[in-house]
Design an enzyme around this catalytic site. Structure first.
Site, PDB file in Angstrom:
ATOM      1  N   GLU A   1      10.256   1.060 -26.684  1.00 11.25           N
ATOM      2  CA  GLU A   1      10.935   0.778 -25.416  1.00 11.25           C
ATOM      3  C   GLU A   1      12.046   1.772 -25.116  1.00 11.25           C
ATOM      4  O   GLU A   1      12.228   2.170 -23.958  1.00 11.25           O
ATOM      5  CB  GLU A   1      11.516  -0.637 -25.470  1.00 11.25           C
ATOM      6  CG  GLU A   1      12.252  -1.073 -24.217  1.00 11.25           C
ATOM      7  CD  GLU A   1      12.812  -2.484 -24.361  1.00 11.25           C
ATOM      8  OE1 GLU A   1      13.865  -2.763 -23.751  1.00 11.25           O
ATOM      9  OE2 GLU A   1      12.200  -3.290 -25.083  1.00 11.25           O
ATOM     10  N   ASP A   2      12.794   2.200 -26.148  1.00 11.47           N
ATOM     11  CA  ASP A   2      14.022   2.963 -25.918  1.00 11.47           C
ATOM     12  C   ASP A   2      13.998   4.386 -26.456  1.00 11.47           C
ATOM     13  O   ASP A   2      14.979   5.114 -26.302  1.00 11.47           O
ATOM     14  CB  ASP A   2      15.216   2.235 -26.552  1.00 11.47           C
ATOM     15  CG  ASP A   2      15.501   0.905 -25.867  1.00 11.47           C
ATOM     16  OD1 ASP A   2      15.142   0.775 -24.688  1.00 11.47           O
ATOM     17  OD2 ASP A   2      16.072   0.011 -26.519  1.00 11.47           O
TER      18      ASP A   2
END
Length: 723
Positions: free
Chosen positions: A115-116
Site C-alpha cells: 500500500e505505501d
C-alpha cells in the site's frame, strides 16, 4: 499510509511484561540486523511472544519479512516522528501475544508494504508464498484516486470478501486498527471522531463476531474515550474511587478458592476487572456501584466436566442467582465462545458474577479465531474435495454477509447496510423442518428464514409452520425454533389456464382467483409489507429488488374489492330425511352443520311452519332447547345421496381453486355452490356446498381435498357462517 502517533493515555494490555519503547524499536530498525545468523534486535519482543505460544516455530521467515518491511519503509515516518516500521512491528506484536501463527505474523509485518511502498504483490508472492500474498492483498486499501468517496466502503467490501476465504485477513486488520487507535492522539479531533465512529460501527462488531475479545474490549475503551469524553472521565473517576461498600472481590475469591479446595477440585480463581465500557454499562444499569460490581471471578479448570463440578459446588455453598445462569459450553455462541456464566450471593447479599471455563476455552474466549493457529491446516494432509476452505468460525453471519453484499452494488447501500447488519449483536439458531440449521440475527422473522434458506426462491413463500403450528410470515423467531417454510407449488404464470378456476393468492396480499379463461393470473411474489418484517439485509435487498422489477405489485386498487361471488349449480329440492309431519311441510337440512347420513339428527319447527334438521351436536340445538322449542323426530331415508358444506382453509397460491375443484370432481361430488373469501394474512377460506352420490364417500373426499398443496385444513360446517 497511517501516520498516527502514540497517545499519552494509551494503556499496556499485558501486565508484567516489559513495556516496549517504540522509539528504540525504530532506531533498531534503521540500524538493521547485527549479524546474518540471528534475528534483528527490533523483533525480539515479537519472537519471544511467538515462541511462548508456538515453541517450535521457525522464526527465520519473520526475520526475512522484517528486513523487507524495514527496507521498504525506510525514510517514512509517522506524525509523531517515529520511524514507520514501528507500526507493523506493534501490529505484529499484538497478534503474537494473542497466539497467531507464523504466516499471520509474516503478513502483518508486510501489511503496509504494498500500500505505501514500491513493493508489489508479485514480489511478496515470490518471497513468501501465496498465503502471505493473499493476506497482504486482503488488508491493502483501495486508492482514493481510483474510487473517490467510495474508497472506504469498497475497501471494507474487498476485505470482507477476502475474510470469507481466510479469516486471518480480518485478524490483521483488527490489530492494525487497535494500534492506530492507541496512537490517534496527534490527529485532528474531527478525524479522531470519524475514525472512532467507523471503528465503533464496523470493526468492534467484527471483533465480537470473530471472538477476539482482547482486541474488542480495548477498542471499545479507546472509542469510548473519543466519542464520549465526559462519560469516559466520569467512569474513570468511579473506577479510581472504587466503591468500598460490602465485601470486595478479593474476599469472595478467597471463599471460592477454599470451597473448591475442600471439594478437591483443582482450579485457578482469578479476579477479572471490568474494562471502562463494561463499568459504564453496569453503572447505568445498577446505579450505585458496590465493590463486587467492578469485576468478575474467573475460574479456570482442566476439563469440561470440571466446569460443571465447580458450578455444582458454587450453587451448593453459595446462594445462586438462577436468572443469571447461562450455559455456553453446551450451546456455544456463534463466535466460538464457551463458558459457564453464573452469579452467587454471599451472606450479606453481595452478588458476584462468576465465569467458569477451561484453559483452552479461555484462550479462545480472549483471542477467538486468532487462537486457532492456522485454521486451514489440512487434517491428515487431506484438502477439501471442492477446493473451498471450510469456515473455521462456524458462524452464519459471515456467509450471510458475503451473500447480500453481492446484491448491494451501490457503495452507499453497502456501507449503510453493513453498519445496520453489524449492529445486530445477538444471533439465534433455527432449524428447518427438512434438516440443517440457519443462523439468524435476533429479531429475525419467518421472512428472513425464507430468504436465508431459499434465496430468491423465497419470493414464492406463502406461509410457515413454527414448531408445528401455522404462523404468519411476520412471526418473530426465537432461538431453537423449528421452521417449515411453505412455498407456492405452481410456477409463475403469465396467462390463465384453459381448464378450471385459478386462485392468484400470493404471499403479498392474495386476491380472489379469476374464473376459467381469464386472460391474466398474477405471479407469486413479496408484497411491500414484507419489508416491514425483514430484518436481514439479504431479505430486504431481495424483496426491494423484486418490487423494483415488478412495479405493478405496488399499485393500489382503485376501489374496494368486490364481495366474493358464488359458482352455483342446480339445487336439490327434497332432503333425504323422514319427518313425522304433514306432507306439505317444508323440510330442509340446516346450513350451519349440514347433516349427512349416518349423523345423529334432530329437527325443530321454525317460522313459516318449516322443519330444520340439525346434527345432534350442533350448537343451534342447544339454543332451540333454551327457547323452549320441542324437537321433532327425524330419521334418514333410503336414498344414498346427501348434501354437505365444507370449509377448506389454505394458503393462497396460483391455481389453488382449480386444483380443489378438480379434487372434488375426481371424488364424484357435484358443486352446488362455492365461495372464496378475501385473503387475510396469506390465508384463504373456501366454502363449498357439495352434492355427494353416497355419504360414505365424504371421508375420502375430505382427505383428497387436504392433499391439495397449500390446503392445511378441511372440515364440515359447524356453525352459522358470518353474514
Amino acid at each position: 499510509m497511517s501516520a498516527e502517533a502514540t497517545s499519552p493515555g494509551a494503556r499496556s494490555r499485558r501486565r508484567g511484561r516489559t513495556s516496549i519503547d517504540l522509539r528504540r524499536l525504530g532506531r533498531a530498525a534503521l540500524l538493521g540486523p547485527a549479524s546474518r545468523d540471528r534475528l534483528p534486535d527490533a523483533i525480539g519482543h515479537v519472537a519471544d511472544a511467538h515462541r511462548a505460544h508456538h515453541p517450535d516455530a521457525d522464526l527465520l521467515v519473520l526475520g526475512k519479512a522484517y528486513v523487507l518491511a524495514e527496507m521498504s519503509h525506510r525514510g517514512q515516518f509517522r506524525k509523531s516522528g517515529e520511524p514507520y516500521i514501528t507500526h507493523p512491528l506493534a501490529v505484529t506484536l499484538i497478534l503474537a501475544e494473542l497466539g497467531a501463527e507464523t504466516t499471520t505474523l509474516t503478513a502483518s509485518l508486510l501489511h503496509d508494504t504494498v500500500e505505501d511502498t514500491d513493493v508489489t504483490l508479485d514480489q511478496v508472492r515470490a518471497e513468501f508464498g501465496d498465503e502471505v500474498c493473499y493476506l497482504v492483498d486482503g488488508v491493502t486499501k483501495l486508492e482514493k484516486v481510483d474510487y473517490g468517496a467510495a474508497a472506504e466502503p469498497e475497501t471494507f467490501r474487498k476485505m470482507l470478501v477476502a475474510t470469507g476465504n481466510d479469516v486471518r485477513v480480518m485478524s490483521i486488520k483488527l490489530a492494525d486498527r487497535l494500534h492506530n487507535m492507541r496512537t490517534l492522539g496527534v490527529m485532528r479531533p474531527e478525524k479522531q471522531a470519524r475514525i472512532a465512529k467507523v471503528t465503533h460501527d464496523v470493526l468492534i462488531p467484527l471483533a465480537e463476531r470473530l471472538g477476539v475479545q482482547a482486541l474488542k474490549t480495548e477498542l471499545e475503551d479507546l472509542v469510548f474515550a473519543i466519542l464520549q469524553p465526559e462519560e469516559y472521565e466520569r467512569t474513570r473517576a468511579v473506577i479510581a474511587d472504587r466503591a468500598t461498600t460490602g465485601p470486595s472481590l478479593d474476599t469472595i475469591a478467597v471463599d471460592v478458592r477454599r470451597t473448591l479446595r475442600e471439594a478437591d477440585i483443582s482450579a485457578e480463581v482469578l479476579i477479572r476487572p471490568r474494562h471502562f465500557v463494561s463499568v459504564h454499562r453496569a453503572r447505568l444499569k445498577r446505579g450505585e456501584m458496590r465493590g463486587t460490581d467492578f469485576g468478575r471471578l474467573l475460574v479456570l479448570v482442566g476439563e469440561d466436566a470440571d466446569c460443571y463440578a465447580v458450578l455444582g459446588e458454587l450453587h451448593t455453598c453459595f446462594t445462586p442467582v438462577i436468572s443469571e445462569f447461562k450455559d455456553f459450553i453446551a450451546a456455544p455462541k456463534y463466535n466460538l465462545y464457551q463458558s459457564l456464566h453464573t452469579a452467587v450471593a454471599g451472606l450479606d447479599g453481595a452478588v458476584v458474577e462468576v465465569l467458569i471455563r477451561t484453559h483452552q476455552m479461555h484462550r479462545v474466549a480472549e483471542a477467538g479465531v486468532v487462537a486457532l493457529g492456522n485454521p486451514y491446516t489440512p487434517v491428515d494432509g487431506a484438502e477439501p474435495a471442492d477446493g473451498e476452505r471450510a469456515d473455521p468460525t462456524r458462524p452464519g453471519w459471515l456467509s450471510r454477509l458475503l451473500a447480500w453484499q453481492e446484491s448491494a452494488t451501490d457503495p452507499d447501500t453497502f456501507w449503510t447496510t453493513l453498519r445496520a447488519d453489524l449492529a445486530q449483536d445477538r444471533e439465534i439458531s433455527v432449524f428447518p423442518a427438512d434438516g440443517g440449521m440457519l443462523g439468524l440475527p435476533a429479531g429475525a422473522t419467518c421472512v428472513d428464514a425464507a430468504y436465508a434458506q431459499y434465496g430468491d426462491g423465497a419470493h414464492g413463500c406463502i406461509g410457515a409452520r413454527v414448531n408445528g403450528r401455522l404462523a404468519t410470515l411476520s412471526t418473530v423467531l426465537v432461538d431453537g425454533d423449528t421452521v417449515q417454510l411453505l412455498l407456492a407449488q405452481a410456477p409463475v404464470q403469465t396467462s390463465g389456464d384453459a381448464g378450471g378456476l385459478g386462485d392468484s393468492g400470493g404471499p403479498g396480499g392474495e386476491r380472489t382467483g379469476p374464473v376459467a379463461g381469464q386472460a391474466q393470473e398474477a405471479a407469486p411474489g413479496p408484497s411491500p409489507e414484507w419489508l416491514d418484517h425483514a430484518r436481514t439485509p439479504a431479505a430486504r435487498i431481495a424483496i426491494a429488488g423484486w418490487l423494483a422489477a415488478n412495479p405493478e405489485s405496488l399499485k393500489v386498487p382503485e376501489s374496494e374489492p368486490r364481495a366474493p361471488g358464488a359458482v352455483t349449480a342446480g339445487r336439490r329440492g327434497v332432503a333425504n330425511v323422514v319427518v313425522d309431519v304433514p306432507e306439505d311441510t317444508t323440510v330442509r337440512l340446516a346450513g350451519c352443520c349440514t347433516p349427512v347420513p349416518p349423523d345423529d339428527v334432530t329437527g325443530f319447527l321454525v317460522r313459516g311452519g318449516a322443519v330444520t334438521v340439525h346434527r345432534a351436536e350442533c350448537s343451534a340445538v342447544g339454543r332451540m332447547a333454551a327457547l323452549g322449542r320441542s324437537p321433532v323426530a327425524v330419521s334418514w331415508g333410503d336414498e344414498a345421496e346427501c348434501r354437505v358444506t365444507l370449509y377448506a382453509e389454505s394458503f393462497g397460491r396460483p391455481r389453488l381453486l382449480a386444483d380443489l375443484t378438480e379434487a372434488i370432481a375426481t371424488a364424484g361430488a357435484a358443486i352446488v355452490s362455492a365461495n372464496v373469501e378475501p385473503p387475510s394474512e396469506q390465508r384463504v377460506r373456501h366454502t363449498y356446498t357439495l352434492q355427494l352420490p353416497d355419504a360414505a364417500g365424504l371421508a375420502g373426499l375430505m382427505r383428497a381435498m387436504r392433499d391439495v398443496p397449500g390446503v392445511f385444513d378441511v372440515r364440515r360446517a359447524q356453525h352459522e357462517p358470518a353474514s
